[in-house]
Write an enzyme that holds these catalytic residues in place. Structure first.
Site, PDB file in Angstrom:
ATOM      1  CD  GLU A  90       9.575   4.434   1.110  1.00  0.00           C
ATOM      2  OE1 GLU A  90      10.636   3.821   0.420  1.00  0.00           O
ATOM      3  OE2 GLU A  90       8.473   4.393   0.861  1.00  0.00           O
ATOM      4  CE  LYS A  91       5.334  13.894   4.480  1.00  0.00           C
ATOM      5  NZ  LYS A  91       5.379  14.478   5.844  1.00  0.00           N
ATOM      6  CG  HIS A 135       0.996   0.248  -7.326  1.00  0.00           C
ATOM      7  ND1 HIS A 135       0.664  -1.111  -7.139  1.00  0.00           N
ATOM      8  CD2 HIS A 135       2.250   0.229  -7.666  1.00  0.00           C
ATOM      9  CE1 HIS A 135       1.928  -1.914  -7.178  1.00  0.00           C
ATOM     10  NE2 HIS A 135       2.637  -0.829  -7.709  1.00  0.00           N
ATOM     11  N   GLY A 164       5.671  -6.368  -1.035  1.00  0.00           N
ATOM     12  CA  GLY A 164       4.143  -6.672  -1.198  1.00  0.00           C
ATOM     13  C   GLY A 164       3.496  -6.471   0.004  1.00  0.00           C
ATOM     14  CE  LYS A 198      11.346  -5.915  -1.974  1.00  0.00           C
ATOM     15  NZ  LYS A 198      11.230  -6.099  -3.335  1.00  0.00           N
ATOM     16  NE  ARG A 245       6.247 -10.905  -9.914  1.00  0.00           N
ATOM     17  CZ  ARG A 245       6.110 -10.058  -8.784  1.00  0.00           C
ATOM     18  NH1 ARG A 245       7.381  -9.969  -8.023  1.00  0.00           N
ATOM     19  NH2 ARG A 245       5.368  -9.235  -8.482  1.00  0.00           N
TER      20      ARG A 245
HETATM   21  C1  MV4 Z   1       3.854   3.113   0.907  1.00  0.00           C
HETATM   22  C2  MV4 Z   1       2.577   3.663   1.025  1.00  0.00           C
HETATM   23  C3  MV4 Z   1       2.496   4.905   1.332  1.00  0.00           C
HETATM   24  N1  MV4 Z   1       3.611   5.749   1.416  1.00  0.00           N
HETATM   25  N2  MV4 Z   1       4.855   3.828   0.990  1.00  0.00           N
HETATM   26  C4  MV4 Z   1       2.249  -1.232   0.142  1.00  0.00           C
HETATM   27  C5  MV4 Z   1       2.921  -2.674  -0.689  1.00  0.00           C
HETATM   28  C6  MV4 Z   1       4.265  -2.267  -0.749  1.00  0.00           C
HETATM   29  N3  MV4 Z   1       4.837  -2.463  -2.129  1.00  0.00           N
HETATM   30  C7  MV4 Z   1       4.098  -0.643  -0.730  1.00  0.00           C
HETATM   31  N4  MV4 Z   1       3.042  -0.252   0.154  1.00  0.00           N
HETATM   32  C8  MV4 Z   1       3.019   0.869   0.207  1.00  0.00           C
HETATM   33  N5  MV4 Z   1       3.769   1.601   0.403  1.00  0.00           N
HETATM   34  C9  MV4 Z   1       4.873   5.070   1.401  1.00  0.00           C
HETATM   35  N6  MV4 Z   1       5.983   5.694   1.297  1.00  0.00           N
HETATM   36  C10 MV4 Z   1       1.507   2.821   0.693  1.00  0.00           C
HETATM   37  C11 MV4 Z   1       1.489   1.688   0.440  1.00  0.00           C
HETATM   38  C12 MV4 Z   1       0.292   0.869  -0.018  1.00  0.00           C
HETATM   39  C13 MV4 Z   1       0.089   0.289  -1.343  1.00  0.00           C
HETATM   40  C14 MV4 Z   1       1.098   0.550  -2.266  1.00  0.00           C
HETATM   41  C15 MV4 Z   1       0.716   0.092  -3.572  1.00  0.00           C
HETATM   42  C16 MV4 Z   1      -0.532  -0.487  -3.715  1.00  0.00           C
HETATM   43  C17 MV4 Z   1      -1.558  -0.536  -2.903  1.00  0.00           C
HETATM   44  C18 MV4 Z   1      -1.333  -0.227  -1.404  1.00  0.00           C
HETATM   45  C19 MV4 Z   1      -2.017  -0.454  -0.373  1.00  0.00           C
HETATM   46  C20 MV4 Z   1      -1.716   0.158   0.740  1.00  0.00           C
HETATM   47  C21 MV4 Z   1      -0.523   0.644   1.231  1.00  0.00           C
END
Ligand code: MV4
Length: 460
Positions: A200-201, A208, A164, A116, A292
């Site tokens: 990351e911040k 999403h 994930g 990642k 995918r």
């Molecule tokens: C984050 C975030 C906030 N800030 N990164 C969760 C799964 C992974 N693919 C990345 N995720 C997150 N990364 C930063 N810098 C919040 C999440 C996150 C999230 C992201 C997408 C969909 C649902 C989520 C649920 C909780 C946290």
């Protein structure tokens, strides 16, 4: 074009690929575990080979078994579906060494995107917007401190080998950092065999949003717009839609153009999804790429009219994008998908067993992707997705009305499903107004629990 394809998957996605092959005149080989002997993917494939006991590690994830089946059946290609072996670069390498075309990107690209932190740097280099954060992995707590001061709290620690949602920790202040650093490292080392972390911040309750891309093997890349995937619980998506109400035509065009340039540079091939977070200022930031076909690909198919699985197969057979797609792919209307899971709609406990009644909705603008049927059995070994209900309407209003109509006609007896939960979400004013982020489900479920507690019959 390929003569024969092996589908290294089960359930609705195996059937989805079989259907595409059948319509293209390509022969299909299903593989199945002992628990899936009576599955529709076995029934509807031209040939089927049992590859072992029910547990995924003993069958669907068993590389030698899958490759043996492919050799015995003498296939030209393997479609991995999603999950299972779909993002396993080693498997794609074994396919290559066995002279079997893996329908997906080259293993080198899968490996890059699986790391990642490397994916993040590759995107940064190509001018795809990323969040402020560390350059590279962070070897020590002391360096984590330095980065956090540079980036500013809150920050999130993520596993380089993760994705994930596993192996992540949020630190809101300096004193929280050492504990979170060690915990995230230990969790990642245990889960992925690699404890390396980057930072990351942290964005509070982001949206999403992900972009669908297609790339051929001749250096051409196109994007098929975005999907909004914020309605999720514990990183399991429940509802997806396309397009996103938050993405303006200008932003869509900008991100699309940047991604095409970036993925050409990287040498991306086949279908892929680029995940972004959107902050409160509606800025998009790259977080991960999935190499995918995704569960929610049908919402993109609905608004574009492009068959993504056929496109994957044609790309892998060497066809050019301009032969596969119309000269300009337009967006039409609005599509929504509900993931129907075999689980308790309130407790979320899995619900395996015998289906005793099954009525699938249909009619204008309704698509159901499922491998289930009346008197089918849900084995306890696999994920809980039993059907995807996808609706397409002229606009979001029509799509929502159509979804409510279709949910009401979707009857499953014998097991518990998430259908009642989906029906409740479609009653929610915030959801209907499109006002939601990744924190939606948590607030929704807390609100529902609160409402139940204060009902007179539940009072102490
Ligand atoms: C984050 C975030 C906030 N800030 N990164 C969760 C799964 C992974 N693919 C990345 N995720 C997150 N990364 C930063 N810098 C919040 C999440 C996150 C999230 C992201 C997408 C969909 C649902 C989520 C649920 C909780 C946290």
């Amino acid at each position: 074009m390929f003569r024969k394809i092996l589908i290294a998957n089960r359930g609705e996605i195996a059937l989805r690929v079989i259907n595409a092959c059948r319509e293209m005149g390509v022969r299909t080989v299903a593989v199945y575990s002992e628990a899936d002997r009576n599955s529709l993917h076995v029934r509807f494939a031209d040939e089927a080979i049992c590859i072992g006991p029910p547990r995924p590690g003993d069958s669907y994830l068993n590389v030698p078994q899958v490759i043996s089946a492919a050799e015995v059946a003498d296939v030209d290609a393997i479609h991995p579906g999603y999950g299972l072996l779909s993002e396993n670069a080693n498997f794609a390498e074994v396919c290559r060494a066995s002279n079997i075309k893996f329908i997906g990107p080259p293993p080198e690209v899968t490996r890059l995107m699986g790391e990642k932190e490397k994916a993040r740097q590759a995107m940064k280099k190509a001018k795809v917007p990323i969040l402020p954060g560390s350059d590279g992995v962070i070897p020590t707590v002391e360096e984590a401190e330095e980065w956090a001061l540079k980036v500013g709290f809150p920050v999130i620690l993520k596993a380089k080998a993760g994705g994930g949602g596993r192996g992540m920790r949020i630190a809101r202040s300096s004193d929280e950092l050492p504990n979170h650093f060690h915990a995230a490292h230990a969790e990642a080392a245990n889960a992925f065999g690699n404890g390396e972390l980057y930072m990351e911040k942290f964005i509070e309750n982001p949206r999403h949003i992900e972009f669908q891309v297609l790339a051929d093997e001749h250096g051409h890349v196109t994007t098929l717009f975005e999907r909004e995937c914020s309605i999720q619980r514990r990183h399991q998506k429940l509802i997806e839609e396309a397009p996103s109400l938050q993405v303006t035509p200008k932003l869509r065009e900008e991100i699309g153009r940047t991604l095409c340039r970036c993925l050409t540079e990287i040498g991306y091939q086949n279908a892929g999804t680029v995940e972004f977070l959107m902050d409160a200022h509606r800025q998009l930031y790259f977080i991960e790429m999935n190499t995918r076909i995704q569960v929610e690909h049908p919402v993109t198919e609905a608004i574009t009219g492009v068959d993504l699985v056929k496109a994957q197969i044609r790309i892998a057979a060497g066809e050019k994008l301009d032969a596969i797609l119309p000269s300009k792919v337009e967006m039409r209307g609005h599509a929504i998908e509900c993931r129907i899971n075999a689980e308790h709609p309130r407790k979320f406990t899995p619900s395996a067993g015998q289906i005793t009644a099954f009525n699938v909705p249909g009619g204008n603008g309704v698509r159901v992707d499922t491998a289930q049927y009346a008197e089918g059995v849900i084995p306890p070994y696999y994920d809980s997705l039993i059907a995807k209900l996808i609706v397409h309407g002229a606009d979001r209003e029509e799509a929502m009305a159509r979804m409510e109509r279709a949910l009401g006609q979707f009857i499953v007896r014998g097991i518990e499903t998430s259908i009642p939960l989906h029906q409740e979400i479609f009653q929610d004013a915030g959801f209907r107004a499109g006002e939601f982020d990744t924190g939606f489900m948590e607030r929704f479920l807390a609100g529902r629990a609160e409402a139940e507690k204060s009902r007179p019959e539940n009072a102490a």
